[in-house]
Design a protein around this motif. Structure first.
Motif, PDB file in Angstrom:
ATOM      1  N   VAL A  76     -34.140  19.094  61.517  1.00 40.96           N
ATOM      2  CA  VAL A  76     -33.780  19.748  60.256  1.00 40.96           C
ATOM      3  C   VAL A  76     -34.539  21.066  60.133  1.00 40.96           C
ATOM      4  N   SER A  77     -33.796  22.135  59.787  1.00 36.55           N
ATOM      5  CA  SER A  77     -34.478  23.418  59.590  1.00 36.55           C
ATOM      6  C   SER A  77     -34.715  23.695  58.110  1.00 36.55           C
ATOM      7  N   GLU A  78     -33.907  23.103  57.255  1.00 38.93           N
ATOM      8  CA  GLU A  78     -34.136  23.313  55.814  1.00 38.93           C
ATOM      9  C   GLU A  78     -33.420  22.248  55.005  1.00 38.93           C
ATOM     10  N   VAL A  79     -34.078  21.796  53.943  1.00 42.48           N
ATOM     11  CA  VAL A  79     -33.399  21.012  52.923  1.00 42.48           C
ATOM     12  C   VAL A  79     -33.696  21.708  51.601  1.00 42.48           C
ATOM     13  N   CYS A  80     -32.662  21.942  50.828  1.00 40.85           N
ATOM     14  CA  CYS A  80     -32.872  22.703  49.596  1.00 40.85           C
ATOM     15  C   CYS A  80     -31.820  22.321  48.577  1.00 40.85           C
ATOM     16  N   GLY A  81     -32.056  22.679  47.338  1.00 39.37           N
ATOM     17  CA  GLY A  81     -31.008  22.417  46.371  1.00 39.37           C
ATOM     18  C   GLY A  81     -31.429  22.540  44.931  1.00 39.37           C
ATOM     19  N   ILE A  82     -30.453  22.208  44.097  1.00 44.20           N
ATOM     20  CA  ILE A  82     -30.656  22.166  42.652  1.00 44.20           C
ATOM     21  C   ILE A  82     -30.968  20.718  42.339  1.00 44.20           C
ATOM     22  N   LEU A  83     -32.197  20.477  41.874  1.00 40.60           N
ATOM     23  CA  LEU A  83     -32.721  19.111  41.874  1.00 40.60           C
ATOM     24  C   LEU A  83     -33.044  18.594  40.481  1.00 40.60           C
ATOM     25  N   ASN A  84     -32.785  19.389  39.475  1.00 45.95           N
ATOM     26  CA  ASN A  84     -33.101  18.936  38.121  1.00 45.95           C
ATOM     27  C   ASN A  84     -31.910  19.187  37.207  1.00 45.95           C
ATOM     28  N   GLY A  85     -31.392  18.088  36.637  1.00 51.77           N
ATOM     29  CA  GLY A  85     -30.198  18.180  35.795  1.00 51.77           C
ATOM     30  C   GLY A  85     -30.463  18.909  34.495  1.00 51.77           C
ATOM     31  N   THR A  86     -31.623  18.655  33.894  1.00 52.28           N
ATOM     32  CA  THR A  86     -31.937  19.247  32.589  1.00 52.28           C
ATOM     33  C   THR A  86     -31.978  20.772  32.672  1.00 52.28           C
ATOM     34  N   THR A  87     -32.709  21.301  33.644  1.00 51.74           N
ATOM     35  CA  THR A  87     -32.821  22.765  33.735  1.00 51.74           C
ATOM     36  C   THR A  87     -31.494  23.388  34.157  1.00 51.74           C
ATOM     37  N   ASN A  88     -30.744  22.677  34.989  1.00 52.25           N
ATOM     38  CA  ASN A  88     -29.443  23.246  35.380  1.00 52.25           C
ATOM     39  C   ASN A  88     -28.500  23.281  34.180  1.00 52.25           C
ATOM     40  N   PHE A  89     -28.588  22.234  33.333  1.00 47.21           N
ATOM     41  CA  PHE A  89     -27.801  22.185  32.103  1.00 47.21           C
ATOM     42  C   PHE A  89     -28.206  23.350  31.192  1.00 47.21           C
ATOM     43  N   ILE A  90     -29.519  23.568  31.033  1.00 49.53           N
ATOM     44  CA  ILE A  90     -29.998  24.645  30.156  1.00 49.53           C
ATOM     45  C   ILE A  90     -29.543  26.011  30.686  1.00 49.53           C
ATOM     46  N   LEU A  91     -29.737  26.245  31.992  1.00 49.29           N
ATOM     47  CA  LEU A  91     -29.345  27.549  32.566  1.00 49.29           C
ATOM     48  C   LEU A  91     -27.841  27.764  32.437  1.00 49.29           C
ATOM     49  N   THR A  92     -27.064  26.688  32.607  1.00 44.77           N
ATOM     50  CA  THR A  92     -25.601  26.811  32.488  1.00 44.77           C
ATOM     51  C   THR A  92     -25.208  27.186  31.058  1.00 44.77           C
ATOM     52  N   LYS A  93     -25.854  26.519  30.084  1.00 44.86           N
ATOM     53  CA  LYS A  93     -25.539  26.807  28.674  1.00 44.86           C
ATOM     54  C   LYS A  93     -25.927  28.243  28.316  1.00 44.86           C
ATOM     55  N   MET A  94     -27.073  28.681  28.852  1.00 45.23           N
ATOM     56  CA  MET A  94     -27.496  30.074  28.579  1.00 45.23           C
ATOM     57  C   MET A  94     -26.503  31.050  29.202  1.00 45.23           C
ATOM     58  N   GLN A  95     -26.147  30.766  30.452  1.00 45.44           N
ATOM     59  CA  GLN A  95     -25.276  31.674  31.198  1.00 45.44           C
ATOM     60  C   GLN A  95     -23.866  31.745  30.592  1.00 45.44           C
ATOM     61  N   ARG A  96     -23.319  30.562  30.285  1.00 47.65           N
ATOM     62  CA  ARG A  96     -21.913  30.528  29.843  1.00 47.65           C
ATOM     63  C   ARG A  96     -21.728  30.852  28.380  1.00 47.65           C
ATOM     64  N   LEU A 139     -32.559  27.011  39.325  1.00 45.31           N
ATOM     65  CA  LEU A 139     -33.870  26.507  39.744  1.00 45.31           C
ATOM     66  C   LEU A 139     -33.670  25.780  41.076  1.00 45.31           C
ATOM     67  N   VAL A 140     -34.282  26.321  42.106  1.00 46.78           N
ATOM     68  CA  VAL A 140     -34.018  25.816  43.462  1.00 46.78           C
ATOM     69  C   VAL A 140     -35.308  25.266  44.079  1.00 46.78           C
ATOM     70  N   GLY A 141     -35.201  24.106  44.699  1.00 43.44           N
ATOM     71  CA  GLY A 141     -36.298  23.557  45.503  1.00 43.44           C
ATOM     72  C   GLY A 141     -35.950  23.739  46.969  1.00 43.44           C
ATOM     73  N   ARG A 142     -36.920  24.170  47.752  1.00 41.93           N
ATOM     74  CA  ARG A 142     -36.665  24.383  49.188  1.00 41.93           C
ATOM     75  C   ARG A 142     -37.789  23.791  50.022  1.00 41.93           C
ATOM     76  N   ALA A 143     -37.438  23.196  51.143  1.00 38.74           N
ATOM     77  CA  ALA A 143     -38.432  22.787  52.151  1.00 38.74           C
ATOM     78  C   ALA A 143     -37.895  23.322  53.473  1.00 38.74           C
ATOM     79  N   ILE A 144     -38.652  24.290  54.037  1.00 32.74           N
ATOM     80  CA  ILE A 144     -38.161  25.084  55.169  1.00 32.74           C
ATOM     81  C   ILE A 144     -39.073  24.881  56.376  1.00 32.74           C
ATOM     82  N   CYS A 159     -42.699  24.931  54.754  1.00 33.09           N
ATOM     83  CA  CYS A 159     -42.957  25.629  53.498  1.00 33.09           C
ATOM     84  C   CYS A 159     -42.083  24.997  52.423  1.00 33.09           C
ATOM     85  N   ALA A 160     -42.713  24.388  51.440  1.00 37.40           N
ATOM     86  CA  ALA A 160     -41.931  23.759  50.356  1.00 37.40           C
ATOM     87  C   ALA A 160     -42.338  24.400  49.038  1.00 37.40           C
TER      88      ALA A 160
END
Ligand code: HSE
Length: 404
Positions: free
Chosen positions: A152-172, A249-254, A262-263
């Motif tokens: 594996v060279s990288e695992v990453c993603g959007i890992l928190n529902g609450t913050t993604n919900f908040i950012l989506t509401k702000m954005q939209r 909000l992105v979490g990455r482990a590279i 690097c995480a």
């Protein structure tokens, strides 16, 4: 556990949003669970400090963990208490008493997973935690099993529902941060103390679990950089969008060029052409890059009662079907010398500036503009955090990494 037993008994510790969901799924899908396991899987106890007189499970409530610990008929304990205090003590005692343990508790797995897996190994029982990352998304098993033939060279993603919900509401909707958070809490997405969500600690625990599984050594949350979403403004979002990015909000482990890992967790500008940018509301998505598979993405509801219970019950079924075998989940203890700080890797940065005070480093560069904003923004060349600070001074504090 005794293979000849007529049924498998389960105890749930913590009857909150996830625990009550687990009881509900075990009940509504009892026939299906029985068919898969080959015998009934029954809820015997619910441990909680509270009583639930109006609940159909009122008669199963106990207040003393010793009742579960000392009952040889309890085969599987589900820990949905949360936190790493009492849940830690009860988890160690449940495993030590020879009971398999299933949890959605990412804080506990991230802080004490190595130790708890070691106890499970010694006691020849299972410790499973699919629900600890990505809510209802099956991702840990695919990473541990289906993708185990990959480097594996990288695992990453959007890992928190609450913050993604908040950012989506702000954005939209241009909704304020506090109102969006209230809605996430009402929907049962946020942690009991939502600071863990908004300051990135919840996502940090999850990227530690993913990075640990991907790279083999326990990554502890305190060993990596973690930043939440509190500095993100509607101006940032509008300027980012003008340049073709959404803020997530992105979490990455590279796996780094130095052969280290690097995480980190940080708000990031994700290009609208990247599938992660389309992951909105409470949804989470995790991308894994492997040298055989290329890139795979796992997507689904990242929080909430029944989606999380779906993952817990999947583990309960797996434990119930492996009463005579321990599944080989394990990893090595931490190796801090294998970690590389995110400050030392070069990233492009989004820097927001007052329109009338642009740092010299951006002189002659075309700014990103929005008609109604008092700000401009610029995207830098790749540079480390220290290089950014020396280029833009205190503007570095509000700069946001660009995800590539
Ligand atoms: N508070 C967490 C979230 C719950 O919002 O993602 C699921 O882990």
């Amino acid at each position: 556990m005794n293979i000849l037993k007529e049924k498998i008994n389960v105890a749930i510790m913590g009857f909150g949003i996830v625990g009550s969901g687990v009881a509900q799924v075990l009940d509504m899908n009892a026939d299906l669970v029985k068919a898969k396991v080959g015998r009934p899987v029954e809820l015997k106890y619910i441990l909680d400090v509270r009583d639930f007189p109006d609940s159909p499970y009122a008669d199963k409530v106990v207040h003393d963990f010793a009742v579960i610990e000392n009952d040889p008929d309890v085969d599987i304990v589900v820990e949905t208490i949360g936190g790493a205090k009492i849940a830690y003590e009860f988890s160690k005692r449940a495993l030590s008493a020879g009971k398999s343990l299933v949890t959605s508790n990412k804080e506990l797995v991230a802080k004490h997973g190595y130790e708890l897996l070691s106890i499970a190994k010694e006691k020849k029982v299972n410790y499973m935690f699919e629900a600890s990352v990505g809510g209802g998304i099956p991702v840990l098993r695919p990473l541990m099993q289906c993708l185990s033939g990959n480097r594996v060279s990288e695992v990453c993603g959007i890992l928190n529902g609450t913050t993604n919900f908040i950012l989506t509401k702000m954005q939209r909707e241009g909704l304020g941060f506090d109102e969006a958070l209230k809605q996430a809490q009402a929907l049962g997405y946020a942690e009991a103390d939502p600071t863990a969500d908004i300051q990135g600690h919840d996502a940090c625990r999850k990227i530690c679990i993913l990075g640990t599984l991907a790279f083999g050594n326990h990554i502890y949350p305190e060993g990596i950089s973690c930043e939440g979403i509190t500095k993100i403004t509607l101006d940032d979002m509008a300027l980012a969008m003008a340049a073709g990015y959404k803020i997530k909000l992105v979490g990455r482990a590279i796996a780094t060029e130095k052969g280290k890992v690097c995480a980190f967790v940080a708000p990031s500008l994700v290009p609208v052409s990247n599938a992660l940018s389309t992951v909105d509301d409470v949804f989470n998505a995790i991308t894994v890059r492997g040298n055989a598979v290329g890139e795979v993405m796992f997507y689904g509801p990242g929080a909430g009662s029944l989606p999380t219970a779906s993952a817990v019950v999947g583990d309960v079924i797996d434990c119930a079907m492996h009463v005579e075998h321990r599944k080989g989940i394990s990893w090595n203890d931490s190796a801090p010398e294998r970690l590389e700080s995110s400050d030392d890797l070069p990233f492009k940065w989004f820097v927001r500036t007052e329109k009338d005070s642009v740092p010299a480093v951006f002189a002659g560069k075309q700014p990103i503009c929005c008609p109604d904003s008092p700000y401009n923004a610029y995207i830098t060349d790749p540079m480390t955090a220290a290089q950014l600070t020396s280029a833009v001074g205190e503007l570095a504090e509000t700069a946001i990494r660009v995800f590539e």
